[in-house]
Design a protein around this motif. Structure first.
Motif, PDB file in Angstrom:
ATOM      1  N   ALA A   1       0.836  -1.209   0.000  1.00 27.46           N
ATOM      2  CA  ALA A   1       0.000   0.000   0.000  1.00 27.46           C
ATOM      3  C   ALA A   1       0.866   1.253   0.000  1.00 27.46           C
ATOM      4  O   ALA A   1       1.910   1.296   0.654  1.00 27.46           O
ATOM      5  CB  ALA A   1      -0.900   0.012   1.231  1.00 27.46           C
ATOM      6  N   PRO A   2       0.449   2.296  -0.733  1.00 24.65           N
ATOM      7  CA  PRO A   2       1.176   3.568  -0.675  1.00 24.65           C
ATOM      8  C   PRO A   2       1.191   4.100   0.758  1.00 24.65           C
ATOM      9  O   PRO A   2       0.282   3.813   1.548  1.00 24.65           O
ATOM     10  CB  PRO A   2       0.349   4.489  -1.581  1.00 24.65           C
ATOM     11  N   THR A   3       2.194   4.885   1.092  1.00 24.98           N
ATOM     12  CA  THR A   3       2.357   5.354   2.469  1.00 24.98           C
ATOM     13  C   THR A   3       1.154   6.142   2.984  1.00 24.98           C
ATOM     14  O   THR A   3       0.865   6.099   4.168  1.00 24.98           O
ATOM     15  CB  THR A   3       3.630   6.220   2.619  1.00 24.98           C
ATOM     16  N   GLU A   4       0.433   6.833   2.125  1.00 29.97           N
ATOM     17  CA  GLU A   4      -0.710   7.638   2.572  1.00 29.97           C
ATOM     18  C   GLU A   4      -1.993   6.815   2.713  1.00 29.97           C
ATOM     19  O   GLU A   4      -3.011   7.329   3.149  1.00 29.97           O
ATOM     20  CB  GLU A   4      -0.943   8.817   1.622  1.00 29.97           C
ATOM     21  N   MET A   5      -1.968   5.527   2.361  1.00 34.53           N
ATOM     22  CA  MET A   5      -3.169   4.705   2.376  1.00 34.53           C
ATOM     23  C   MET A   5      -3.148   3.724   3.550  1.00 34.53           C
ATOM     24  O   MET A   5      -2.104   3.234   3.937  1.00 34.53           O
ATOM     25  CB  MET A   5      -3.280   3.945   1.056  1.00 34.53           C
ATOM     26  N   ASP A   6      -4.317   3.464   4.075  1.00 41.68           N
ATOM     27  CA  ASP A   6      -4.486   2.481   5.139  1.00 41.68           C
ATOM     28  C   ASP A   6      -3.941   1.131   4.661  1.00 41.68           C
ATOM     29  O   ASP A   6      -4.193   0.722   3.530  1.00 41.68           O
ATOM     30  CB  ASP A   6      -5.979   2.365   5.456  1.00 41.68           C
ATOM     31  N   THR A   7      -3.197   0.433   5.516  1.00 45.85           N
ATOM     32  CA  THR A   7      -2.602  -0.842   5.121  1.00 45.85           C
ATOM     33  C   THR A   7      -3.516  -2.030   5.419  1.00 45.85           C
ATOM     34  O   THR A   7      -3.180  -3.164   5.082  1.00 45.85           O
ATOM     35  CB  THR A   7      -1.250  -1.068   5.834  1.00 45.85           C
ATOM     36  N   GLY A   8      -4.653  -1.790   6.020  1.00 43.86           N
ATOM     37  CA  GLY A   8      -5.618  -2.857   6.281  1.00 43.86           C
ATOM     38  C   GLY A   8      -6.576  -3.022   5.113  1.00 43.86           C
ATOM     39  O   GLY A   8      -6.416  -2.427   4.044  1.00 43.86           O
ATOM     40  N   ALA A   9      -7.602  -3.824   5.338  1.00 43.26           N
ATOM     41  CA  ALA A   9      -8.596  -4.080   4.294  1.00 43.26           C
ATOM     42  C   ALA A   9      -9.288  -2.795   3.854  1.00 43.26           C
ATOM     43  O   ALA A   9      -9.632  -2.632   2.685  1.00 43.26           O
ATOM     44  CB  ALA A   9      -9.619  -5.086   4.801  1.00 43.26           C
ATOM     45  N   THR A  10      -9.458  -1.853   4.771  1.00 44.29           N
ATOM     46  CA  THR A  10     -10.087  -0.579   4.425  1.00 44.29           C
ATOM     47  C   THR A  10      -9.340   0.117   3.297  1.00 44.29           C
ATOM     48  O   THR A  10      -9.949   0.731   2.420  1.00 44.29           O
ATOM     49  CB  THR A  10     -10.144   0.331   5.671  1.00 44.29           C
ATOM     50  N   GLY A  11      -8.019   0.010   3.287  1.00 40.04           N
ATOM     51  CA  GLY A  11      -7.214   0.615   2.232  1.00 40.04           C
ATOM     52  C   GLY A  11      -7.490   0.022   0.866  1.00 40.04           C
ATOM     53  O   GLY A  11      -7.460   0.729  -0.149  1.00 40.04           O
ATOM     54  N   ILE A  12      -7.771  -1.271   0.823  1.00 42.90           N
ATOM     55  CA  ILE A  12      -8.120  -1.917  -0.448  1.00 42.90           C
ATOM     56  C   ILE A  12      -9.389  -1.271  -1.006  1.00 42.90           C
ATOM     57  O   ILE A  12      -9.463  -0.915  -2.181  1.00 42.90           O
ATOM     58  CB  ILE A  12      -8.337  -3.441  -0.263  1.00 42.90           C
ATOM     59  N   PHE A  13     -10.382  -1.105  -0.143  1.00 38.68           N
ATOM     60  CA  PHE A  13     -11.638  -0.505  -0.583  1.00 38.68           C
ATOM     61  C   PHE A  13     -11.469   0.972  -0.925  1.00 38.68           C
ATOM     62  O   PHE A  13     -12.096   1.477  -1.854  1.00 38.68           O
ATOM     63  CB  PHE A  13     -12.731  -0.732   0.462  1.00 38.68           C
ATOM     64  N   GLN A  14     -10.617   1.678  -0.183  1.00 37.45           N
ATOM     65  CA  GLN A  14     -10.341   3.084  -0.513  1.00 37.45           C
ATOM     66  C   GLN A  14      -9.730   3.172  -1.908  1.00 37.45           C
ATOM     67  O   GLN A  14     -10.117   4.036  -2.703  1.00 37.45           O
ATOM     68  CB  GLN A  14      -9.376   3.694   0.504  1.00 37.45           C
ATOM     69  N   PHE A  15      -8.778   2.309  -2.213  1.00 39.89           N
ATOM     70  CA  PHE A  15      -8.132   2.319  -3.520  1.00 39.89           C
ATOM     71  C   PHE A  15      -9.150   2.011  -4.625  1.00 39.89           C
ATOM     72  O   PHE A  15      -9.229   2.727  -5.623  1.00 39.89           O
ATOM     73  CB  PHE A  15      -6.985   1.300  -3.571  1.00 39.89           C
ATOM     74  N   LEU A  16      -9.952   0.968  -4.427  1.00 41.93           N
ATOM     75  CA  LEU A  16     -10.941   0.596  -5.448  1.00 41.93           C
ATOM     76  C   LEU A  16     -11.980   1.692  -5.657  1.00 41.93           C
ATOM     77  O   LEU A  16     -12.284   2.062  -6.793  1.00 41.93           O
ATOM     78  CB  LEU A  16     -11.643  -0.704  -5.049  1.00 41.93           C
ATOM     79  N   ASN A  17     -12.523   2.230  -4.554  1.00 43.40           N
ATOM     80  CA  ASN A  17     -13.639   3.173  -4.652  1.00 43.40           C
ATOM     81  C   ASN A  17     -13.237   4.614  -4.917  1.00 43.40           C
ATOM     82  O   ASN A  17     -14.017   5.372  -5.489  1.00 43.40           O
ATOM     83  CB  ASN A  17     -14.490   3.098  -3.389  1.00 43.40           C
TER      84      ASN A  17
END
Length: 102
Positions: A36-52
């Motif tokens: 995950a990029p440094t500014e993004m959550d490294t948990g599952a929430t970050g996956i959804f942030q990236f997708l959405n």
């Protein structure tokens, strides 16, 4: 109970193609995205942030085709192709309206 391969197929359909927010279904509470990029959550929430927030606004009609899949114990390896239309800005690249696969 679904096989590990079936779970990955369902994840690609439910989460990536359809945008369903089923974190509990697919992610262990201790999941960590090491890329995950440094500014993004490294948990599952970050996956959804990236997708959405990044992928979906830029790529319309996202489709996932599983080309190959192998499973060893409970680890699934998937070779897949994403097909979509570039309809929004993505990483500073303005929309081209072209259909792309990657």
């Amino acid at each position: 109970m679904p096989t590990p391969k079936e779970v990955v197929i369902e994840f690609n359909s439910q989460v990536i193609e359809q945008g369903n927010q089923c974190i509990e279904r697919f992610f262990d509470p201790d999941f960590m995205n090491h890329s995950a990029p440094t500014e993004m959550d490294t948990g599952a929430t970050g996956i959804f942030q990236f997708l959405n927030n990044i992928l979906r606004p830029a790529l319309s009609n996202l489709q996932v085709d599983i080309l190959q899949q192998a499973c060893e114990e409970n680890v699934v390896f998937t070779h897949k192709r994403f097909t979509c239309q570039h309809t929004g800005a993505l990483f500073g690249i303005e929309p081209t309206q072209k259909f792309i696969s990657f």
